[in-house]
Scaffold this active site. Structure first.
Site, PDB file in Angstrom:
ATOM      1  N   GLY A 182       0.801  -1.222   0.000  1.00 44.05           N
ATOM      2  CA  GLY A 182       0.000   0.000   0.000  1.00 44.05           C
ATOM      3  C   GLY A 182       0.831   1.268   0.000  1.00 44.05           C
ATOM      4  N   SER A 183       0.405   2.303  -0.737  1.00 43.30           N
ATOM      5  CA  SER A 183       1.159   3.539  -0.822  1.00 43.30           C
ATOM      6  C   SER A 183       0.605   4.393  -1.960  1.00 43.30           C
ATOM      7  CB  SER A 183       2.643   3.248  -1.041  1.00 43.30           C
ATOM      8  OG  SER A 183       2.776   2.250  -2.017  1.00 43.30           O
ATOM      9  N   ARG A 184       1.481   5.259  -2.521  1.00 44.41           N
ATOM     10  CA  ARG A 184       1.025   6.088  -3.637  1.00 44.41           C
ATOM     11  C   ARG A 184       2.202   6.485  -4.514  1.00 44.41           C
ATOM     12  NH1 ARG A 184      -0.512  11.899  -0.790  1.00 44.41           N
ATOM     13  NH2 ARG A 184       0.525  13.183  -2.345  1.00 44.41           N
TER      14      ARG A 184
END
Length: 227
Positions: A182-184
């Site tokens: 998860g992240s961006r």
């Protein structure tokens, strides 16, 4: 025809192998509940580290998405960290169910790879964008413009993987790294790019078109980019 490959990122092998071994251990011991829990975790890891092939759109001036996920920011900004100019920023949030292998938005030459240690706030929060650990790539495009794409860690992400180094040549749509759990990814484009996405839209790495680059930049920076 695409070359066949193992559809799982190699960075996932230790996680998948360890969970599968633990599942087998508890199964052979006849301990049902932990065996089922680790079996489910193994399936989750397989899904998380999946690395499907993508079909890259042919137009070289079109910017493809560097990540799977949802657009959470699409706005003009002043970028003092990477391109040192006015830019159009597009942020893509990846949840744990998205493919996490990242792909280059354009072809070009890598000028800088900038890593900064930081916090681990939720990646889709304002604090996450400002204070989280990141790895940014600044790249010169053949048009003479500079762009940047930045991998940002998230609340449960603890490992940014970037395979690029300064002076590398990278092809549009090719894999350049991933972020675990998860992240961006933030993308900084020339402010006068033709933006083709909006906040809330879902995109796929290497396939979804985010923007079209502006016409070739005039002046010394353009000629040096072509020399």
């Amino acid at each position: 025809m695409l070359k066949p490959k193992v559809p799982v990122a190699k960075e996932g092998y230790p996680f998948i192998g360890g969970l599968a071994f633990t599942t087998l251990f508890f199964t052979l011991q006849g301990i049902s509940l932990p065996a089922w829990l680790f079996f489910i975790a193994t399936l989750f890891s397989l899904a998380f580290f999946r690395d499907p092939e993508r079909f890259i759109p042919p137009a070289e001036n079109e910017v493809v998405s560097p990540a799977d996920g949802r657009i959470i920011i699409a706005e003009p900004v002043t970028d003092d960290t990477f391109t040192q100019s006015r830019a159009y920023k597009i942020s893509i949030f990846m949840n744990v169910f998205n493919v996490h292998v990242n792909r280059a938005p354009l072809s070009g030459n890598v000028d800088q790879v900038i890593y900064r240690a930081g916090k681990f706030y939720a990646a889709d929060s304002e604090k996450g964008g400002l204070q989280n650990e990141y790895c940014g790539v600044v790249m010169s495009h053949t048009s003479g413009y500079k762009i940047a794409f930045v991998q940002i860690a998230g609340l449960i992400a603890r490992r940014i993987v970037c395979w690029l180094e300064p002076d590398d040549k990278i092809e549009r749509g090719h894999r350049f790294g991933l972020i675990r759990f998860g992240s961006r990814v933030d993308l900084y484009l020339p402010e006068n790019s033709d933006i083709r996405v909006q906040v809330g839209q879902k995109v796929r790495a290497g396939e979804s078109i985010l923007a079209a680059m502006p016409q070739e930049k005039s002046g010394p920076s353009s000629s040096s980019a072509q020399s």
